[in-house]
Scaffold this motif. Structure first.
Motif, PDB file in Angstrom:
ATOM      1  N   GLU A   3       4.041   5.804  -5.538  1.00  0.00           N
ATOM      2  CA  GLU A   3       4.033   5.866  -7.002  1.00  0.00           C
ATOM      3  C   GLU A   3       2.986   6.862  -7.497  1.00  0.00           C
ATOM      4  O   GLU A   3       3.263   7.708  -8.362  1.00  0.00           O
ATOM      5  CB  GLU A   3       3.745   4.475  -7.579  1.00  0.00           C
ATOM      6  N   ILE A   4       1.781   6.772  -6.946  1.00  0.00           N
ATOM      7  CA  ILE A   4       0.701   7.668  -7.370  1.00  0.00           C
ATOM      8  C   ILE A   4       1.044   9.113  -7.021  1.00  0.00           C
ATOM      9  O   ILE A   4       0.788  10.036  -7.816  1.00  0.00           O
ATOM     10  CB  ILE A   4      -0.623   7.230  -6.726  1.00  0.00           C
ATOM     11  N   PHE A  34       0.830  -1.209   0.000  1.00  0.00           N
ATOM     12  CA  PHE A  34       0.000   0.000   0.000  1.00  0.00           C
ATOM     13  C   PHE A  34       0.865   1.261   0.000  1.00  0.00           C
ATOM     14  O   PHE A  34       0.553   2.239  -0.703  1.00  0.00           O
ATOM     15  CB  PHE A  34      -0.935   0.003   1.215  1.00  0.00           C
ATOM     16  N   VAL A  35       1.955   1.240   0.771  1.00  0.00           N
ATOM     17  CA  VAL A  35       2.845   2.407   0.826  1.00  0.00           C
ATOM     18  C   VAL A  35       3.507   2.626  -0.530  1.00  0.00           C
ATOM     19  O   VAL A  35       3.596   3.766  -1.020  1.00  0.00           O
ATOM     20  CB  VAL A  35       3.893   2.227   1.936  1.00  0.00           C
ATOM     21  N   LYS A  36       3.981   1.555  -1.160  1.00  0.00           N
ATOM     22  CA  LYS A  36       4.620   1.681  -2.473  1.00  0.00           C
ATOM     23  C   LYS A  36       3.645   2.228  -3.507  1.00  0.00           C
ATOM     24  O   LYS A  36       4.009   3.103  -4.310  1.00  0.00           O
ATOM     25  CB  LYS A  36       5.164   0.319  -2.933  1.00  0.00           C
ATOM     26  N   THR A  37       2.420   1.732  -3.487  1.00  0.00           N
ATOM     27  CA  THR A  37       1.419   2.215  -4.437  1.00  0.00           C
ATOM     28  C   THR A  37       1.113   3.686  -4.202  1.00  0.00           C
ATOM     29  O   THR A  37       1.008   4.470  -5.157  1.00  0.00           O
ATOM     30  CB  THR A  37       0.130   1.379  -4.307  1.00  0.00           C
ATOM     31  N   ILE A  46      -1.715  -7.089  -4.173  1.00  0.00           N
ATOM     32  CA  ILE A  46      -2.622  -6.861  -3.040  1.00  0.00           C
ATOM     33  C   ILE A  46      -3.860  -7.739  -3.170  1.00  0.00           C
ATOM     34  O   ILE A  46      -4.282  -8.402  -2.204  1.00  0.00           O
ATOM     35  CB  ILE A  46      -3.012  -5.370  -2.956  1.00  0.00           C
ATOM     36  N   ILE A  47      -4.448  -7.764  -4.367  1.00  0.00           N
ATOM     37  CA  ILE A  47      -5.639  -8.597  -4.601  1.00  0.00           C
ATOM     38  C   ILE A  47      -5.309 -10.076  -4.393  1.00  0.00           C
ATOM     39  O   ILE A  47      -6.089 -10.825  -3.789  1.00  0.00           O
ATOM     40  CB  ILE A  47      -6.176  -8.349  -6.020  1.00  0.00           C
ATOM     41  N   ILE A 106       2.451   0.170 -10.518  1.00  0.00           N
ATOM     42  CA  ILE A 106       1.214   0.347  -9.751  1.00  0.00           C
ATOM     43  C   ILE A 106       0.259  -0.819 -10.004  1.00  0.00           C
ATOM     44  O   ILE A 106      -0.344  -1.371  -9.072  1.00  0.00           O
ATOM     45  CB  ILE A 106       0.546   1.691 -10.110  1.00  0.00           C
ATOM     46  N   VAL A 107       0.134  -1.208 -11.284  1.00  0.00           N
ATOM     47  CA  VAL A 107      -0.748  -2.340 -11.635  1.00  0.00           C
ATOM     48  C   VAL A 107      -0.265  -3.625 -10.956  1.00  0.00           C
ATOM     49  O   VAL A 107      -1.069  -4.405 -10.411  1.00  0.00           O
ATOM     50  CB  VAL A 107      -0.803  -2.514 -13.166  1.00  0.00           C
TER      51      VAL A 107
END
Length: 256
Positions: A140-141, A134-137, A203-204, A196-197
């Protein structure tokens, strides 16, 4: 910056990662770090020197460059690569903490291990791994948003018009290698979007696997409870019949 040392440190995360995590790490080093070190740094090496304005006013070119390029692409990407890979070290530190606990446990003479495998993603390590994703995503965003906000949809024009003081009037300034820089910008943005993808997919995958594991354990417990109830009912039914049979046998034995 010594990227080889950085890669060696981060490669240790591979053995604790899922397949998505290994692909993510490959994308980071092949499509981002390698491109950054081999090509992108050279393209932006003389960025300010290649920024030409049609005026000889002292300080005008410097002020216009700072106005249109408050943060250099290359420095922003360097920060992004550093920040986006740091959460992975959370997993390594958690595993190191488990190893230290196991060492202290064995030192005190306890034969029972605290963990079956210190690198296995269960318990607190699973939550640490999920949090790092979650932190990496989020990082990136955030960096994509900053780049989009500063450079207007990642677009690099050939010509910019500047009216910032101390320029005497509106001057035309030309960016060096605009097409080449635009290609590298879109490439780095695409690589970041791919990361990100991959993070979202991981995560999913982790959450769905955990849900499936919990559901399977719940069903197993329900089946065991049902079997125990059937067994208890059979015992309750069997005992009175056995007692009645034994009582009848004693009566028959009393008949001469």
């Amino acid at each position: 910056m010594d990227w080889k040392t950085f890669q060696a440190l981060l490669s240790g995360v591979n053995k604790y990662s899922t397949a998505f995590g290994r692909i993510w790490l490959s994308v980071v080093f092949v499509f981002r770090v390698m491109v950054y070190v081999v090509a992108a740094e050279r393209v932006w090496s003389d960025d300010q020197k290649d920024f030409d304005c049609n005026t000889k006013q002292p300080g005008c070119a410097n002020v216009c460059y700072d106005h249109y390029f408050p943060i250099s692409h290359i420095r922003l990407w360097a920060l992004q690569l550093i920040f986006v890979t740091c959460p992975s070290f959370m997993v390594m530190m958690h595993v190191a903490y488990r190893d230290e606990r196991e060492r202290k446990n064995a030192k005190h003479g306890n034969k029972d291990k605290l963990y079956e495998n210190t690198g296995k993603r269960h318990g607190g390590l699973w939550w640490t791994y999920l949090l790092s994703l979650f932190v990496k995503t989020g990082i990136e965003i955030s960096f994509l948003y900053i780049l989009h906000k500063i450079y207007d949809s990642f677009y690099l024009p050939r010509l910019v018009k500047c009216e910032v003081s101390p320029c005497p009037n509106q001057v035309d300034c030309y960016i060096g290698h605009p097409t080449e820089k635009k290609v590298f910008t879109y490439f780095m943005v695409g690589a970041s979007a791919l990361c990100i993808v991959l993070n979202v997919c991981e995560i999913i995958y982790l959450v769905s696997k955990r849900i499936a594991h919990i559901t399977q354990n719940t069903r197993r417990k329900q089946r065991n409870m049902a079997l125990n109830e059937r067994y208890s009912f059979s015992l309750r039914l069997y005992c009175p019949i056995t007692a009645l049979y034994c009582h009848g046998a004693r009566l028959c034995s009393d008949v001469p």
